[in-house]
Scaffold this motif. Structure first.
Motif, PDB file in Angstrom:
ATOM      1  N   ARG A  47     -15.078 -15.182   6.655  1.00  0.00           N
ATOM      2  CA  ARG A  47     -14.647 -14.943   5.268  1.00  0.00           C
ATOM      3  C   ARG A  47     -15.568 -13.899   4.644  1.00  0.00           C
ATOM      4  O   ARG A  47     -16.773 -13.952   4.814  1.00  0.00           O
ATOM      5  CB  ARG A  47     -14.691 -16.233   4.483  1.00  0.00           C
ATOM      6  N   HIS A  48     -14.971 -12.961   3.925  1.00  0.00           N
ATOM      7  CA  HIS A  48     -15.726 -11.865   3.327  1.00  0.00           C
ATOM      8  C   HIS A  48     -15.671 -11.971   1.799  1.00  0.00           C
ATOM      9  O   HIS A  48     -14.590 -12.088   1.219  1.00  0.00           O
ATOM     10  CB  HIS A  48     -15.129 -10.516   3.763  1.00  0.00           C
ATOM     11  N   SER A  49     -16.831 -11.905   1.174  1.00  0.00           N
ATOM     12  CA  SER A  49     -16.884 -12.013  -0.285  1.00  0.00           C
ATOM     13  C   SER A  49     -16.216 -10.826  -0.963  1.00  0.00           C
ATOM     14  O   SER A  49     -15.661 -10.953  -2.052  1.00  0.00           O
ATOM     15  CB  SER A  49     -18.331 -12.149  -0.761  1.00  0.00           C
ATOM     16  N   SER A  50     -16.221  -9.660  -0.313  1.00  0.00           N
ATOM     17  CA  SER A  50     -15.640  -8.469  -0.933  1.00  0.00           C
ATOM     18  C   SER A  50     -14.113  -8.517  -1.015  1.00  0.00           C
ATOM     19  O   SER A  50     -13.510  -7.735  -1.744  1.00  0.00           O
ATOM     20  CB  SER A  50     -16.069  -7.209  -0.170  1.00  0.00           C
ATOM     21  N   ILE A  51     -13.493  -9.442  -0.296  1.00  0.00           N
ATOM     22  CA  ILE A  51     -12.027  -9.571  -0.363  1.00  0.00           C
ATOM     23  C   ILE A  51     -11.630 -10.984  -0.793  1.00  0.00           C
ATOM     24  O   ILE A  51     -10.643 -11.556  -0.330  1.00  0.00           O
ATOM     25  CB  ILE A  51     -11.346  -9.166   0.969  1.00  0.00           C
ATOM     26  N   GLY A  52     -12.412 -11.532  -1.692  1.00  0.00           N
ATOM     27  CA  GLY A  52     -12.069 -12.817  -2.300  1.00  0.00           C
ATOM     28  C   GLY A  52     -12.252 -14.020  -1.399  1.00  0.00           C
ATOM     29  O   GLY A  52     -11.510 -14.994  -1.508  1.00  0.00           O
ATOM     30  N   LEU A  62     -11.593 -14.388   1.671  1.00  0.00           N
ATOM     31  CA  LEU A  62     -10.525 -14.514   2.646  1.00  0.00           C
ATOM     32  C   LEU A  62     -10.990 -13.926   3.968  1.00  0.00           C
ATOM     33  O   LEU A  62     -11.899 -13.109   4.005  1.00  0.00           O
ATOM     34  CB  LEU A  62      -9.284 -13.748   2.183  1.00  0.00           C
ATOM     35  N   THR A  63     -10.337 -14.336   5.046  1.00  0.00           N
ATOM     36  CA  THR A  63     -10.580 -13.650   6.306  1.00  0.00           C
ATOM     37  C   THR A  63      -9.808 -12.335   6.245  1.00  0.00           C
ATOM     38  O   THR A  63      -8.856 -12.206   5.465  1.00  0.00           O
ATOM     39  CB  THR A  63     -10.085 -14.469   7.508  1.00  0.00           C
ATOM     40  N   PRO A  64     -10.177 -11.354   7.037  1.00  0.00           N
ATOM     41  CA  PRO A  64      -9.423 -10.101   7.027  1.00  0.00           C
ATOM     42  C   PRO A  64      -7.938 -10.299   7.331  1.00  0.00           C
ATOM     43  O   PRO A  64      -7.082  -9.638   6.734  1.00  0.00           O
ATOM     44  CB  PRO A  64     -10.105  -9.261   8.102  1.00  0.00           C
ATOM     45  N   ILE A  65      -7.603 -11.215   8.217  1.00  0.00           N
ATOM     46  CA  ILE A  65      -6.197 -11.462   8.535  1.00  0.00           C
ATOM     47  C   ILE A  65      -5.474 -12.054   7.327  1.00  0.00           C
ATOM     48  O   ILE A  65      -4.358 -11.642   6.997  1.00  0.00           O
ATOM     49  CB  ILE A  65      -6.080 -12.375   9.769  1.00  0.00           C
ATOM     50  N   GLU A 115      -4.928  -9.231   4.817  1.00  0.00           N
ATOM     51  CA  GLU A 115      -3.831  -8.331   5.218  1.00  0.00           C
ATOM     52  C   GLU A 115      -2.479  -8.967   4.985  1.00  0.00           C
ATOM     53  O   GLU A 115      -1.544  -8.320   4.528  1.00  0.00           O
ATOM     54  CB  GLU A 115      -3.991  -7.916   6.678  1.00  0.00           C
ATOM     55  N   ARG A 116      -2.342 -10.245   5.291  1.00  0.00           N
ATOM     56  CA  ARG A 116      -1.076 -10.954   5.067  1.00  0.00           C
ATOM     57  C   ARG A 116      -0.738 -11.001   3.577  1.00  0.00           C
ATOM     58  O   ARG A 116       0.406 -10.775   3.194  1.00  0.00           O
ATOM     59  CB  ARG A 116      -1.137 -12.366   5.633  1.00  0.00           C
ATOM     60  N   ALA A 117      -1.741 -11.296   2.749  1.00  0.00           N
ATOM     61  CA  ALA A 117      -1.514 -11.350   1.301  1.00  0.00           C
ATOM     62  C   ALA A 117      -1.170  -9.969   0.757  1.00  0.00           C
ATOM     63  O   ALA A 117      -0.317  -9.855  -0.131  1.00  0.00           O
ATOM     64  CB  ALA A 117      -2.750 -11.921   0.600  1.00  0.00           C
ATOM     65  N   SER A 118      -1.788  -8.933   1.272  1.00  0.00           N
ATOM     66  CA  SER A 118      -1.525  -7.562   0.809  1.00  0.00           C
ATOM     67  C   SER A 118      -0.134  -7.112   1.229  1.00  0.00           C
ATOM     68  O   SER A 118       0.519  -6.369   0.499  1.00  0.00           O
ATOM     69  CB  SER A 118      -2.569  -6.604   1.359  1.00  0.00           C
ATOM     70  N   ALA A 119       0.311  -7.536   2.390  1.00  0.00           N
ATOM     71  CA  ALA A 119       1.635  -7.132   2.886  1.00  0.00           C
ATOM     72  C   ALA A 119       2.755  -7.758   2.069  1.00  0.00           C
ATOM     73  O   ALA A 119       3.799  -7.156   1.868  1.00  0.00           O
ATOM     74  CB  ALA A 119       1.777  -7.504   4.353  1.00  0.00           C
ATOM     75  N   VAL A 120       2.521  -8.974   1.566  1.00  0.00           N
ATOM     76  CA  VAL A 120       3.525  -9.683   0.781  1.00  0.00           C
ATOM     77  C   VAL A 120       3.607  -9.091  -0.625  1.00  0.00           C
ATOM     78  O   VAL A 120       4.687  -8.993  -1.201  1.00  0.00           O
ATOM     79  CB  VAL A 120       3.193 -11.196   0.715  1.00  0.00           C
ATOM     80  N   ALA A 121       2.491  -8.665  -1.157  1.00  0.00           N
ATOM     81  CA  ALA A 121       2.422  -8.192  -2.554  1.00  0.00           C
ATOM     82  C   ALA A 121       3.048  -6.856  -2.750  1.00  0.00           C
ATOM     83  O   ALA A 121       3.599  -6.125  -2.162  1.00  0.00           O
ATOM     84  CB  ALA A 121       0.975  -8.101  -3.004  1.00  0.00           C
TER      85      ALA A 121
END
Length: 61
Positions: A42-47, A49-52, A55-61
């Motif tokens: 999990r990365h703090s710079s992306i809330g 979340l894991t990178p995967i 990416e899934r959340a970004s693809a849906v938005a």
């Protein structure tokens, strides 16, 4: 940022055991980067979340 990364890798991987060969160490570093750091950690710079997940959340938005 890179200093924080190297510090984290040293604590999570490098300081945990002695490596018999450079090949063994290289394989462990590859696994750490590709499997753990880039996919599962999990990365703090992306809330936190894991990178995967990110990416899934970004693809849906």
């Amino acid at each position: 940022m890179i200093e924080a990364f190297w510090s984290r890798m040293q604590v999570e991987l490098l300081n945990r055991r002695r490596w018999r060969t450079r090949i063994e160490l290289a394989n462990a570093i590859f696994d750490y980067l590709e499997i753990w750091h880039n996919r599962q950690r999990r990365h703090s710079s992306i809330g936190m979340l894991t990178p995967i997940e990110f990416e899934r959340a970004s693809a849906v938005a």
